[in-house]
Structures are given as structure tokens and as C-alpha cells.
Write a protein that holds these residues in place. Sequence first.
Motif, short mmCIF file in Angstrom:
data_model
loop_
_atom_site.label_atom_id
_atom_site.label_comp_id
_atom_site.label_asym_id
_atom_site.label_seq_id
_atom_site.Cartn_x
_atom_site.Cartn_y
_atom_site.Cartn_z
N TYR A 57 0.83 -1.20 0.00
CA TYR A 57 0.00 0.00 0.00
C TYR A 57 0.87 1.26 0.00
N VAL A 77 1.41 4.66 1.54
CA VAL A 77 1.02 5.32 2.80
C VAL A 77 2.03 6.41 3.15
N ARG A 106 -6.96 2.78 7.52
CA ARG A 106 -6.56 2.49 6.14
C ARG A 106 -6.69 1.00 5.85
#
Length: 342
Positions: free
Chosen positions: A167, A169, A181
Motif C-alpha cells: 500500500y 502510505v 486504512r
Amino acid sequence: MMKKINSRVYLYVAAACMVLIIGLAVFYVLTSVSKSEEVQYVYIDDDDTQDSVLVKLRPLCSNAGMSTLSALIRHSHYSDNVRSGRYALNPGESAIPLFRRLKNGQQSSMHLTIPEVRTMDRLASALGKKLMLDSTTIADALYSEETCQRFGYDTTTIAALFVPNTYDVYWNMSIDGLLERMQKEHDRFWQGERQSKAAEKQLTPVEVCTLASIIDEETANNAEKPMIAGMYLNRLKTNMPLQADPTIKFALKQFELKRIWQKLLRIDSPYNTYRNEGLPPGPIKIASIKGIDAVLNAAEHDYLYMCAKEDFSGTHNFARTYQEHLQNAARYTKALNERGIK
């Protein structure tokens, strides 16, 4: 005449000095702030000050770039508003754009991969090495019933929140930001076809992840996972104990065990699937996507038993009857004994 000459000399000298000053100013303002030809990053914590930020920047910056950046930082109000984050030092870029990013909190995002670990302690440790959050803060949240319940889990099922993907981030995200998230990514992962397939099997996403986590520990062979999933689903339908060795290892927290002896099966634990029917309380690891999809797309067959193959290939012999299973188990036990595996 002499006065005119002296005036011209002074004028030329003054002009030369002005050109030199302007040249030096242009040099310091436009020179690359980074000493590297690759992107570098400076990590600024919540407790950093103006001076500590300069200390972190110094090893990354060229002499000229550092001089300019230091002047910009010291002669601004940066000390009143130091912003945490991960900031890029781009090759060939001057100090001014970097200073603006630092002052305005325009940090760079990063890739965070959720690992397929067995315990929340290991997850906290792995994430603590990647984020500004320390591992203790992460672990405290994952073992907090109150925190887990806010996201619809408890401390035995929270592993199902995490989908092991990569991901984009921000390094300085808060623990709440991290979990929120992960909730969004979890919901995105399950919406649509996966949710429908789970419902068709009368399983919740947590139950799918729990079974998938067992299958992941049974084999690393992704091609065989739908077969194993089908076998375990057959056991669940007939109220037969799963009798999954990985759950014994999890209950004992002895993941290095190569062989599960009869005496180990007596452990008093809700994760002992030899003594308890149905699924254990929650996942025994963060389930892989392959494992999850194996459950959702399980092979349809009538096998009820499996045993590791005696060739140690990592795959299994399947059986419909207990008698056939005993024959497979005898061959595997013989192979273990011959190799001296205890």
C-alpha cells in the motif's frame, strides 16, 4: 585625469564584486542540495527540533546546498512548526523546493507491505521498522479489546483485518490512521465477488481467513490449496474435527516443530482442532490472498483425510476413508523415522 581613472577603477571593482556576489548567490541558491545522484529521504519525527532536523540533513546534503538550506531554515519561522514526515531530496534539485516541502509538510509517500506473519507481535515488529510508529504502540493496539472492537474484531480475529498487499502510505501515519486504512483496504478487497462466494459457503470473511490461514501453514504449494480447502470444508459440513497440525503449533507457539506427537494433541487450548470441532477462534496467521481465494474457490471432492507425502515434496496424499489414510500416514511416518526427524 587621475581622479577619473581612480573613479573608473573603483567602479570596475565594485561591478566585479557585485557580479561575484550575484554569482555566489546564484551558485548557492541553484546548486543541488543533495550530494547523491539518487533520491534520498530524511525522516523527521514528532520530537524533532529545528537543530535536530539540520543534523539529520547534513549527511545527505552537499556543502553548498546545506549552507543555503541552513540559512533558509534558521531565518524563517520553521522552528515554530517542524512537521514530521518522510521528505525527498531529489538529485539536481536546489535547496529552495526542499525547504518549501519541509515547511509546508509536503512529505513523500512510501510503499508499505503487510507481511504474512503468524502473530501480532511479529506484525507489530515488522511495521515498526517501516513506520514512525514504534512496535510497542502497534502491539498495544492489536492486543487492545477496545481498539479491536472499534473496527469490528477482537484480539483473536484482528489478523483478518489485514490483507497482505503493498500500500501507498505516509511514514508518519498514526495508529488509528493505519487501522482505518487497513479497514478501507479490507472492505475494498472483500466487496463484490469474494463477499458473494463467502456467503454461498455460509462463511464470514473472518472464517474464510481463519481457514485460509490453516491452509497456508499446511502447504506452500498454491496449486494444492483448493484441494486442501475442499477437504477441510467437507470436515466442517460433517461436524468432523479439522485435526489440523498447524493449529497445535500455534497453540503451543512452537512454530519450528517438524513433527506433531500424540502427547502434544492433549494441549488444552481453543486452537486445538483435535479436541474442538469447527474452526479455531481466529486466524493463526495473516492469511495469504492465495489461501483466501483457495477457500472461496475450493475444489469439490469427497476426501476427508490428507497426509504429507513421503517424498517431502510439500504436497499431500488425500484419502476418502480412515483406513486409506492410515496407510498414507504409515508411509510418511516411516519416511520421518528414516530421516531421523523428531
